[in-house]
Scaffold this motif. Structure first.
Motif, PDB file in Angstrom:
ATOM      1  N   VAL A  20       0.830  -1.201   0.000  1.00 21.81           N
ATOM      2  CA  VAL A  20       0.000   0.000   0.000  1.00 21.81           C
ATOM      3  C   VAL A  20       0.867   1.254   0.000  1.00 21.81           C
ATOM      4  N   SER A  23       2.528   1.854  -3.449  1.00 25.40           N
ATOM      5  CA  SER A  23       1.579   2.353  -4.441  1.00 25.40           C
ATOM      6  C   SER A  23       1.233   3.821  -4.198  1.00 25.40           C
ATOM      7  N   LEU A  24       1.026   4.187  -2.935  1.00 21.96           N
ATOM      8  CA  LEU A  24       0.660   5.570  -2.612  1.00 21.96           C
ATOM      9  C   LEU A  24       1.823   6.532  -2.856  1.00 21.96           C
ATOM     10  N   VAL A 105      -4.517  -1.435  -4.684  1.00 23.99           N
ATOM     11  CA  VAL A 105      -4.506   0.023  -4.531  1.00 23.99           C
ATOM     12  C   VAL A 105      -4.306   0.701  -5.880  1.00 23.99           C
ATOM     13  N   ARG A 109      -6.930   3.299  -7.538  1.00 23.99           N
ATOM     14  CA  ARG A 109      -6.506   4.651  -7.898  1.00 23.99           C
ATOM     15  C   ARG A 109      -6.779   4.966  -9.361  1.00 23.99           C
TER      16      ARG A 109
END
Length: 213
Positions: A20, A23-24, A105, A109
């Motif tokens: 996570v 990806s962020l 994720v 997005r």
């Protein structure tokens, strides 16, 4: 909590968190990138992008498997085989969880409609193939002697080699910054590991000599 359950839960939680986060951070780096600007494309960079290329590098994912293999096997096991098995299981699970979380994720997005797993089978397969031996390496980190030394050197040496073979970044500036950071950290880590190993070995030999008749 039994030992197998502890390994399962720890690996899945850590892996999902890493996936996570990666990806962020990638999304954050893209939000700062002005790829329509020629100057930014060729020489531009941002802190978010540097974080992105470091987190989303092969050595970082390999390091995750090694770290979790070490983490879940720090307690004494019944045998070296049990250590290796626990580390291998943890290494495979943590990379599987990281891959799944990263893909989910990314799909959310991007607003993708296809199931996240449609194109992820090769990465899931690679997570098991590479995660298991890397986790087993992590389980050997606490061992003494040459085996422990090689296990501790795996990640920094691998990171340094990747900077030669496949440096991260979309332009020369990002590559240079990424390589500098990784090479500096890898050099410091390798030096510390080797010096500590030599000091421990010297002390061990001194004690053995003092105890011998």
């Amino acid at each position: 909590m039994t030992r197998p359950v502890e390994i399962l839960v720890s690996s899945l939680v850590v892996g999902a968190g890493f996936g996570v986060a990666t990806s962020l951070v990638n999304a954050l780096s893209h939000s700062y990138a002005d790829l329509e600007n020629h100057a930014y494309t060729t020489t531009g960079w941002s802190i978010a992008e540097i974080m992105s290329v470091l987190l989303d590098s092969g050595w970082a994912w390999a390091g995750l498997a090694v770290a979790v293999g070490w983490l879940v096997t720090r307690a004494r096991e019944s045998s070296p085989a049990a250590l290796a098995l626990g580390g291998a299981t943890a290494g495979a699970l943590v990379l599987l969880a990281a891959t799944v979380a990263y893909s989910i994720v990314d799909t959310i997005r991007s607003g993708g409609l296809l199931p996240w797993y449609e194109f992820e089978w090769p990465w899931l397969f690679a997570s098991v193939v590479f995660g298991a031996p890397l986790g087993a390496v992590g389980a050997c980190v606490k061992r003494s002697g040459a085996i422990g030394l090689l296990a501790r050197l795996t990640v920094p040496v691998g990171a340094a080699v990747q900077m030669v073979v496949l440096p991260p970044g979309r332009n020369e500036v990002v590559e240079t910054i990424g390589r500098t950071i990784v090479w500096t950290a890898a050099t410091a880590s390798i030096g510390s590991i080797v010096v500590f190993f030599l000091l421990v070995e010297r002390r061990r030999r001194s004690l053995a000599a003092a105890e011998s008749p």
